[in-house]
Design an enzyme around this catalytic site. Structure first.
Site, PDB file in Angstrom:
ATOM      1  N   SER A 122      95.284 114.018  69.360  1.00  0.00           N
ATOM      2  CA  SER A 122      96.518 114.783  69.216  1.00  0.00           C
ATOM      3  C   SER A 122      97.051 114.670  67.776  1.00  0.00           C
ATOM      4  O   SER A 122      96.346 115.054  66.846  1.00  0.00           O
ATOM      5  CB  SER A 122      97.535 114.291  70.255  1.00  0.00           C
ATOM      6  N   ASP A 238      94.315 122.482  77.906  1.00  0.00           N
ATOM      7  CA  ASP A 238      95.295 121.743  77.101  1.00  0.00           C
ATOM      8  C   ASP A 238      96.532 122.617  76.904  1.00  0.00           C
ATOM      9  O   ASP A 238      96.424 123.729  76.385  1.00  0.00           O
ATOM     10  CB  ASP A 238      94.662 121.390  75.749  1.00  0.00           C
ATOM     11  N   HIS A 270      95.008 117.847  77.901  1.00  0.00           N
ATOM     12  CA  HIS A 270      95.203 117.254  76.574  1.00  0.00           C
ATOM     13  C   HIS A 270      94.631 115.836  76.481  1.00  0.00           C
ATOM     14  O   HIS A 270      94.257 115.381  75.405  1.00  0.00           O
ATOM     15  CB  HIS A 270      96.710 117.233  76.279  1.00  0.00           C
TER      16      HIS A 270
END
Length: 315
Positions: A122, A238, A270
């Site tokens: 991320s 995601d 995600h």
């Protein structure tokens, strides 16, 4: 494998507890990996709800002959005092400790100092090329669910996703709030650094300077300067970053660069776990479902690291 308790930055103002997951004894030097967290305060397992992505990665990769270092994020351990720092940026929050972690692995006599990799998840994925350029000097970079865009662009997109899921009455209220936030964020590059340090843009603690400093170090600049192996992966479901803007965005910047591999995983979210609710408004519920990173993801990362390591040894 064994889990060894360690400390990152032991001689600094911000020592951090961590774990080095080490494979069974090997008669040769092995690759090492540093795990770099996503946004917000996070422990060494990157725990959210009932999922532990970094523990899954460390357990999975160490079983495949790779040493994995994970540690508590600085804002997790020292969040209260760091909230008061008007000059806080990703450099203090993330980058400095990731470089210290890379150097920690290089000093371990069991690990090949030329085979140190970074896996950024991320926000950590967004920052991974910068970490490399500012002192990480990795053999290769893995970007999991990252983005080549500016953080404020992603935040507005996430807000708009929520907006589209609301009823007509709430949409009117939320759209005004999002418009006000957009105006704030669009103005951050017009502020001086000192003005940005005193301007709060998100909640009580996130100042414009945090976003401005990061935005002035765009991912694309570091990506285009890279000439080392890069593996970019994302889950198709995601809802924090998108396939069109982020996964495909990397491909628009890097194209068919011979050292870059891309992989998109059907039905994964995600955290690279099976999608449950599939919408950002239910993110908390999604991550409260106890799951693990898909084994194919761990296998693919392991295969890629060992492939890069073999080419290093051969050359």
């Amino acid at each position: 494998m064994t889990d060894e308790m360690i400390v990152i930055g032991a001689q600094t103002k911000y020592p951090l507890n961590g774990i080095l997951a080490f494979p069974e004894e090997s008669n040769k030097l092995i690759p090492g990996v540093v795990l770099v967290h996503g946004s917000g305060p996070s422990n060494m397992d990157e725990k959210v709800g009932n999922i532990y992505p970094f523990k899954d990665l460390a357990d999975g990769l160490s079983k495949k002959g790779i040493a994995v270092l994970r540690y508590d994020k600085r804002t997790f351990t020292y969040g209260k005092e760091m909230k008061k720092d008007s000059a806080l940026s990703v450099k203090e929050e993330t980058i400095e400790d990731a470089i210290l972690a890379a150097n920690f692995l290089r000093e371990d006599s069991r690990i090949d100092p030329n085979q140190i990799f970074i896996i950024g998840h991320s926000l950590g994925g967004m920052l991974a090329p910068r970490v490399d350029a500012e002192g990480g000097n990795f053999a290769g970079i893995v970007i999991m669910a990252g983005s080549p865009r500016k953080l404020e662009e992603i935040l507005i997109d996430q807000n708009n996703q929520v907006l589209h899921s609301l009823n007509k009455f709430l949409k009117v209220i939320a759209s005004k709030q999002i418009a006000a936030l957009s105006a704030k964020l669009e103005n951050i590059y017009n502020l001086s650094d000192e003005e940005a340090k005193t301007t709060k843009v998100l909640g009580k603690h996130v100042r414009a300077y945090y976003l401005k400093e990061m935005g002035e170090h765009p991912s694309a600049k570091y990506l285009l300067a890279l000439n080392k192996p890069l593996f970019i992966l994302q889950g198709e479901k995601d809802f924090h970053v998108s396939v069109d803007n982020d996964f495909n965005g990397y491909q628009e910047i890097l194209g068919d660069h011979p050292k870059v591999k891309y992989k998109l995983y059907p039905n994964l979210n995600h955290a690279f776990m099976p999608s449950v609710y599939g919408e950002i408004r239910k993110a908390k519920k999604e991550y409260n479902v106890a799951q693990h990173i898909d084994q194919q993801v761990i296998q693919d990362i392991s295969d890629w690291i060992h492939s890069v390591s073999r080419s290093i040894i051969t050359n």
